[in-house]
Each structure stands twice: as C-alpha cells, then as structure tokens.
Design a protein around this motif. Structure first.
Motif, PDB file in Angstrom:
ATOM      1  N   ASN A   1       0.835  -1.207   0.000  1.00  0.00           N
ATOM      2  CA  ASN A   1       0.000   0.000   0.000  1.00  0.00           C
ATOM      3  C   ASN A   1       0.869   1.256   0.000  1.00  0.00           C
ATOM      4  O   ASN A   1       0.583   2.232  -0.703  1.00  0.00           O
ATOM      5  N   GLU A   2       1.958   1.224   0.790  1.00  0.00           N
ATOM      6  CA  GLU A   2       2.859   2.382   0.843  1.00  0.00           C
ATOM      7  C   GLU A   2       3.559   2.597  -0.496  1.00  0.00           C
ATOM      8  O   GLU A   2       3.781   3.737  -0.929  1.00  0.00           O
ATOM      9  N   ILE A   3       3.919   1.495  -1.154  1.00  0.00           N
ATOM     10  CA  ILE A   3       4.563   1.591  -2.465  1.00  0.00           C
ATOM     11  C   ILE A   3       3.598   2.202  -3.479  1.00  0.00           C
ATOM     12  O   ILE A   3       3.978   3.078  -4.291  1.00  0.00           O
ATOM     13  N   LYS A   4       2.348   1.753  -3.409  1.00  0.00           N
ATOM     14  CA  LYS A   4       1.332   2.264  -4.342  1.00  0.00           C
ATOM     15  C   LYS A   4       1.079   3.741  -4.113  1.00  0.00           C
ATOM     16  O   LYS A   4       1.016   4.538  -5.059  1.00  0.00           O
ATOM     17  N   THR A   5       0.959   4.134  -2.844  1.00  0.00           N
ATOM     18  CA  THR A   5       0.690   5.534  -2.493  1.00  0.00           C
ATOM     19  C   THR A   5       1.844   6.447  -2.899  1.00  0.00           C
ATOM     20  O   THR A   5       1.643   7.564  -3.379  1.00  0.00           O
ATOM     21  N   SER A   6       3.064   5.951  -2.728  1.00  0.00           N
ATOM     22  CA  SER A   6       4.240   6.771  -3.030  1.00  0.00           C
ATOM     23  C   SER A   6       4.512   6.853  -4.528  1.00  0.00           C
ATOM     24  O   SER A   6       5.289   7.698  -4.975  1.00  0.00           O
ATOM     25  N   LYS A   7       3.899   5.948  -5.292  1.00  0.00           N
ATOM     26  CA  LYS A   7       4.106   5.868  -6.736  1.00  0.00           C
ATOM     27  C   LYS A   7       5.583   5.626  -7.091  1.00  0.00           C
ATOM     28  O   LYS A   7       6.088   6.128  -8.084  1.00  0.00           O
ATOM     29  N   MET A   8       6.255   4.848  -6.232  1.00  0.00           N
ATOM     30  CA  MET A   8       7.682   4.569  -6.444  1.00  0.00           C
ATOM     31  C   MET A   8       7.928   3.121  -6.862  1.00  0.00           C
ATOM     32  O   MET A   8       9.074   2.692  -6.973  1.00  0.00           O
ATOM     33  N   GLY A   9       6.857   2.372  -7.085  1.00  0.00           N
ATOM     34  CA  GLY A   9       7.007   0.971  -7.464  1.00  0.00           C
ATOM     35  C   GLY A   9       7.798   0.787  -8.738  1.00  0.00           C
ATOM     36  O   GLY A   9       7.555   1.472  -9.737  1.00  0.00           O
ATOM     37  N   GLY A  10       8.778  -0.110  -8.701  1.00  0.00           N
ATOM     38  CA  GLY A  10       9.600  -0.394  -9.871  1.00  0.00           C
ATOM     39  C   GLY A  10      10.722   0.599 -10.103  1.00  0.00           C
ATOM     40  O   GLY A  10      11.481   0.448 -11.074  1.00  0.00           O
ATOM     41  N   LYS A  11      10.837   1.575  -9.235  1.00  0.00           N
ATOM     42  CA  LYS A  11      11.879   2.591  -9.418  1.00  0.00           C
ATOM     43  C   LYS A  11      13.098   2.313  -8.544  1.00  0.00           C
ATOM     44  O   LYS A  11      13.039   1.590  -7.559  1.00  0.00           O
ATOM     45  N   SER A  12      14.209   2.936  -8.946  1.00  0.00           N
ATOM     46  CA  SER A  12      15.448   2.842  -8.182  1.00  0.00           C
ATOM     47  C   SER A  12      15.610   4.128  -7.383  1.00  0.00           C
ATOM     48  O   SER A  12      15.542   5.227  -7.952  1.00  0.00           O
ATOM     49  N   VAL A  13      15.783   3.975  -6.076  1.00  0.00           N
ATOM     50  CA  VAL A  13      15.822   5.143  -5.191  1.00  0.00           C
ATOM     51  C   VAL A  13      17.165   5.196  -4.464  1.00  0.00           C
ATOM     52  O   VAL A  13      17.648   4.184  -3.957  1.00  0.00           O
ATOM     53  N   LEU A  14      17.750   6.387  -4.403  1.00  0.00           N
ATOM     54  CA  LEU A  14      19.016   6.573  -3.696  1.00  0.00           C
ATOM     55  C   LEU A  14      18.749   6.783  -2.215  1.00  0.00           C
ATOM     56  O   LEU A  14      17.983   7.668  -1.837  1.00  0.00           O
ATOM     57  N   VAL A  15      19.370   5.975  -1.380  1.00  0.00           N
ATOM     58  CA  VAL A  15      19.261   6.129   0.075  1.00  0.00           C
ATOM     59  C   VAL A  15      20.457   6.935   0.543  1.00  0.00           C
ATOM     60  O   VAL A  15      21.616   6.559   0.321  1.00  0.00           O
ATOM     61  N   GLY A  16      20.186   8.052   1.164  1.00  0.00           N
ATOM     62  CA  GLY A  16      21.257   8.954   1.602  1.00  0.00           C
ATOM     63  C   GLY A  16      21.784   8.611   2.981  1.00  0.00           C
ATOM     64  O   GLY A  16      22.132   7.465   3.259  1.00  0.00           O
ATOM     65  N   CYS A  17      21.866   9.595   3.852  1.00  0.00           N
ATOM     66  CA  CYS A  17      22.334   9.415   5.237  1.00  0.00           C
ATOM     67  C   CYS A  17      23.753   8.839   5.313  1.00  0.00           C
ATOM     68  O   CYS A  17      24.078   8.106   6.238  1.00  0.00           O
ATOM     69  N   GLY A  18      24.567   9.144   4.307  1.00  0.00           N
ATOM     70  CA  GLY A  18      25.927   8.626   4.326  1.00  0.00           C
ATOM     71  C   GLY A  18      26.062   7.280   3.642  1.00  0.00           C
ATOM     72  O   GLY A  18      27.182   6.812   3.399  1.00  0.00           O
ATOM     73  N   LEU A  19      24.934   6.650   3.319  1.00  0.00           N
ATOM     74  CA  LEU A  19      24.987   5.335   2.658  1.00  0.00           C
ATOM     75  C   LEU A  19      25.220   5.480   1.161  1.00  0.00           C
ATOM     76  O   LEU A  19      26.027   4.752   0.570  1.00  0.00           O
ATOM     77  N   ASN A  20      24.454   6.387   0.558  1.00  0.00           N
ATOM     78  CA  ASN A  20      24.581   6.642  -0.880  1.00  0.00           C
ATOM     79  C   ASN A  20      24.501   5.364  -1.694  1.00  0.00           C
ATOM     80  O   ASN A  20      25.330   5.081  -2.560  1.00  0.00           O
ATOM     81  N   GLN A  21      23.472   4.567  -1.376  1.00  0.00           N
ATOM     82  CA  GLN A  21      23.243   3.323  -2.101  1.00  0.00           C
ATOM     83  C   GLN A  21      21.828   3.328  -2.696  1.00  0.00           C
ATOM     84  O   GLN A  21      20.894   3.875  -2.107  1.00  0.00           O
ATOM     85  N   LYS A  22      21.712   2.731  -3.860  1.00  0.00           N
ATOM     86  CA  LYS A  22      20.417   2.656  -4.515  1.00  0.00           C
ATOM     87  C   LYS A  22      19.716   1.355  -4.158  1.00  0.00           C
ATOM     88  O   LYS A  22      20.345   0.308  -4.022  1.00  0.00           O
ATOM     89  N   VAL A  23      18.402   1.453  -3.996  1.00  0.00           N
ATOM     90  CA  VAL A  23      17.577   0.261  -3.777  1.00  0.00           C
ATOM     91  C   VAL A  23      16.498   0.232  -4.859  1.00  0.00           C
ATOM     92  O   VAL A  23      16.009   1.260  -5.315  1.00  0.00           O
ATOM     93  N   SER A  24      16.144  -0.977  -5.229  1.00  0.00           N
ATOM     94  CA  SER A  24      15.076  -1.153  -6.224  1.00  0.00           C
ATOM     95  C   SER A  24      13.778  -1.454  -5.499  1.00  0.00           C
ATOM     96  O   SER A  24      13.672  -2.455  -4.773  1.00  0.00           O
ATOM     97  N   VAL A  25      12.817  -0.595  -5.667  1.00  0.00           N
ATOM     98  CA  VAL A  25      11.524  -0.770  -4.991  1.00  0.00           C
ATOM     99  C   VAL A  25      10.669  -1.715  -5.829  1.00  0.00           C
ATOM    100  O   VAL A  25      10.531  -1.523  -7.043  1.00  0.00           O
ATOM    101  N   PRO A  26      10.088  -2.752  -5.213  1.00  0.00           N
ATOM    102  CA  PRO A  26       9.208  -3.665  -5.968  1.00  0.00           C
ATOM    103  C   PRO A  26       8.044  -2.909  -6.583  1.00  0.00           C
ATOM    104  O   PRO A  26       7.625  -1.856  -6.081  1.00  0.00           O
ATOM    105  N   LYS A  27       7.486  -3.447  -7.665  1.00  0.00           N
ATOM    106  CA  LYS A  27       6.385  -2.762  -8.340  1.00  0.00           C
ATOM    107  C   LYS A  27       5.142  -2.696  -7.474  1.00  0.00           C
ATOM    108  O   LYS A  27       4.307  -1.814  -7.605  1.00  0.00           O
ATOM    109  N   SER A  28       4.985  -3.678  -6.573  1.00  0.00           N
ATOM    110  CA  SER A  28       3.813  -3.649  -5.696  1.00  0.00           C
ATOM    111  C   SER A  28       4.102  -4.438  -4.440  1.00  0.00           C
ATOM    112  O   SER A  28       5.064  -5.180  -4.374  1.00  0.00           O
TER     113      SER A  28
END
Length: 426
Positions: A399-426
C-alpha cells in the motif's frame, strides 16, 4: 717374545675382520628393514628386527623412525595385553637406544616415551609427567607435539592443585604461559594451524575454573617490569588477558602498549586496538584495527580484524559497521557472519529520509545483505533466509509503495549510505 707378538697380531686382525664382517651383516639387515618399512611390509620388518643381533648399532635416524612406526603398529595390533606390553617395552628401549647412540637427535624421545605410555600404560602418571617435564626443561626446542604439551600442562595442573590448599597461582600462570608460548612457536613453524589452535584452547580452558581476573592481573602486574621487553611473554600475556575477558584492569593496556612498542605486527596492533576501545578512544582503536588488517598476511585474518572492529562499533557508529563489514567480505567472500552484522547495521539506521516510506528503504538493504550471508556461507542459509524475510516485512508495504508511486523505481538512500535500492512494483 716375537712369536707371542705375532700371535697377538693375528688374533687382533682376526677379531677386527670378524667385527667388520659382523657390522656389514648388521648394516645389510638394517638396510633391509628400512626397505621393508618403505614398502609398508611392517610384519616382515618386525621379524627382521626381532632377529637382529643385539650388538648391531644403527647410526642413522631413519632406522629409529622406521622401527617406531613398526612397533607402534604392532602394539595396536597386539593379540593380547601381555603381547602389547612386551612390544611397548621394545618401543621404549628403542627410544632409549636412539638417544644413547645419537644424543643430538631432534626426535624428542622423552616425549615419545611419555605419549606411548599414556596410550598403553596410562596408570604410570608419575613417570609420564617426569619424562615430559625433563623434555620441557632440557629439550624444549624439539618438544613440538601439541598433544604432548597439553598433557604436560594437564599433569602439572593436577599436581599443583591436588591439595586444594595454598595453590601457587603464580607458578600455575607461569607454566601455562610457557606452554602457550611454546605452542605459538611451533604453530608458526607448522604448515597446519588447527592442531595447535585446539591445543591452545585446551590449555586455556583447563585453568578457567581457578584463574580469575584478580589472580591473573595481580600476577602480571607483579612481573610486568621485568618482562616488558619480552615480545613472546607480552604476546602470550595480552592474549591470555583478552581470552579471559580481563581487559578492565590497567595491566591489559600496559601489556598491549608494550607489545606494540616492542614489535608492530597485526596481532600487537589488534590487541592495542581492543585496549584503546575499552578506554573509549574510538578513533585510535579504528586506526589500529585498520593497521592490524593491513599488516595481516592472510585474507581471513584481515577479514577477522574488520569483522571484529565492526562488531565493536555496532552501538556506536552503524555507518562504520557497514564500511568495515564490506571490507571483511572483500577480504574473505565466504565470511557469511559479516553480512549478518552488515544487515543489522542497515536495519539500525533510523530516520534516514523525510517520510516514513523513505525511512523504511534501509530494510531493503538489510534484507539483501542477509540473503548474501547464506550465499557466502551455506551454514547460514536458514538464518539468512529468516532474517531477510523479517527485514522485508519491515520494508514499505504494498500500500505504501502504491501511495508513493515509487514501485519499480530505483531510489538513492542517503544518510551517508549513498546506495540505490530497487523498490518492488507492488
């Protein structure tokens, strides 16, 4: 007079020729025994040995080593106890003869005698201890049998603590450290570490019940000034204090600093790192752990230093934990436990993001690290799968993925990590 002299010369030559002939026969039989042993025909070798003239003298170590193999085999295969004890006596005599004929041999025959008695005549503990004690005192350089060293300390410990009154703990610690130092020396000369590491653990384990931190610290404090330049003593003492978890007394840091001052290597740097960490000097500890890892000669040793540092920093700096566990698995890709610590560090990073969705992205990284633990080391497959599943449940919901409209996208996680994660489509 002249006739008498001639008779004497004839007799002398005859006797000399006879002795030469006899020694040639001896040499031929000894050579035959060596050949039979080389071909693993131990029964025939024993038969030849049994028929060997008692006056025959073998002047090469090979014969004694070969006959040791034969006689040990015969004791194992003896038909009854009487036969076994008779052959054991032959073996003990062989060791004695070897030392008599070749006194500079490096076979440590007193240790061999003791171990043969321990296996075949274990009730003779006093004799066994005397043999081992003499070997340790007079021929320590050749006392390289890890089981023999453990047995020696075990018997020493039993003798010293038999009365249970007025135990001389200093004598106990001194002997323990001498044995541990010898095990370290011979381990460094051996091609395989495992038997010596097992022996070292056995010796340390034996004293746990009677040597508490107060006794250990008191003893080491009393002799520190006289031993502070002895690198072997310093290394053994630092390791003993660390293994016994006696790191709060000031003696631990004194020993660690002295060891590092006398000889800088991976072990001394690693021990001083622990001391600095206990003192709250985190930056210095990190630098020393990295130095220890850089100085380590084996990849698995490097990985262990990085892993140890990561565990120490878990409550202090999650980013550093991730950094050092990555270095650990780079040095040793099979270190599955490092991935598990890495996963916990990712999951421990809170408030990384401006929204609840963003804050939960670290759990994807934690789940991925957990899964890698099982790939790196199959013994962690079950726990890796379980932890990965747990972290995925904490990641953004469908539900959070659907609401954020970030499903299937690659997102950069900051906070000193600077790593990308792939968000599932749903």
């Amino acid at each position: 007079m002249k006739i008498a002299l001639n008779i004497f010369l004839v007799l002398t030559l005859t006797l000399s020729n006879s002795l030469i002939a006899q020694q040639k026969q001896c040499d031929a039989t000894i050579a035959e025994i060596n050949r039979l042993v080389a071909e693993s025909d131990l029964d025939q070798a024993y038969a030849k040995f049994s028929a060997l003239d008692k006056k025959c003298i073998a002047t090469e170590d090979l014969f004694y080593h070969n006959m040791q193999r034969v006689l040990i085999s015969k004791t194992i295969g003896a038909a009854n106890e009487e036969e076994k004890q008779n052959i054991l006596n032959q073996l003990l005599d062989l060791y004695t003869t070897h030392d008599y004929i070749l006194p500079k041999n490096k076979s440590s025959n007193k240790v061999r005698k003791a171990m043969a008695l321990q296996v075949n005549r274990p009730d003779d503990q006093d004799k066994i201890y005397k043999l081992l004690d003499e070997a340790f005192a007079k021929d320590r350089v050749n006392f390289v049998d890890p089981e023999g060293l453990v047995l020696y300390y075990n018997l020493f410990f039993k003798k010293l603590t038999a009365e249970k009154k007025d135990v001389d703990y200093s004598a106990l610690i001194n002997k323990r450290d001498e044995v541990l130092a010898q095990l370290e020396v011979v381990k460094n000369l051996a091609s395989v570490d495992r038997p010596y590491n097992l022996a070292i653990r056995s010796v340390r384990k034996l004293t746990e019940s009677v040597l508490n931190c107060d006794r250990i610290a008191t003893h080491y404090n009393s002799i520190f000034e006289t031993r502070k330049s002895d690198v072997i003593w310093l290394s053994t003492t630092a390791t003993s204090l660390l293994d016994a978890k006696c790191t709060t007394d000031s003696i631990f840091k004194k020993v660690a600093m002295a060891w590092y001052d006398v000889k800088v290597d991976s072990r001394s740097a690693g021990n001083l790192a622990v001391a600095e960490l206990r003192s709250g000097n985190h930056d210095r500890a990190i630098a020393l752990y990295e130095e220890a890892a850089n100085l380590a000669s084996k990849p698995e040793e490097k990985a262990t230093y990085y892993y140890t540092l990561a565990r120490q920093l878990m409550a202090i700096d999650k980013l550093k934990v991730i950094e050092f566990t990555k270095k650990a698995v780079l040095a040793d890709p099979t270190m599955g436990k490092a991935y598990l610590i890495m996963a916990d560090a990712y999951a421990g990073i809170k408030d990384c993001g401006s929204s609840e969705f963003e804050k939960k992205l670290v759990y994807y990284l934690a789940a991925e690290a957990s899964a890698k633990a099982g790939i790196a080391d199959p013994t962690y497959v079950k726990i890796a799968a379980k932890k990965s599943e747990q972290y995925l449940k904490l990641a953004p919901s469908a539900n959070e993925i659907k609401t954020s409209k970030m499903g299937g996208k690659s997102v950069l996680v900051g906070c000193g990590l600077n790593q990308k994660v792939s968000v599932p489509k749903s």
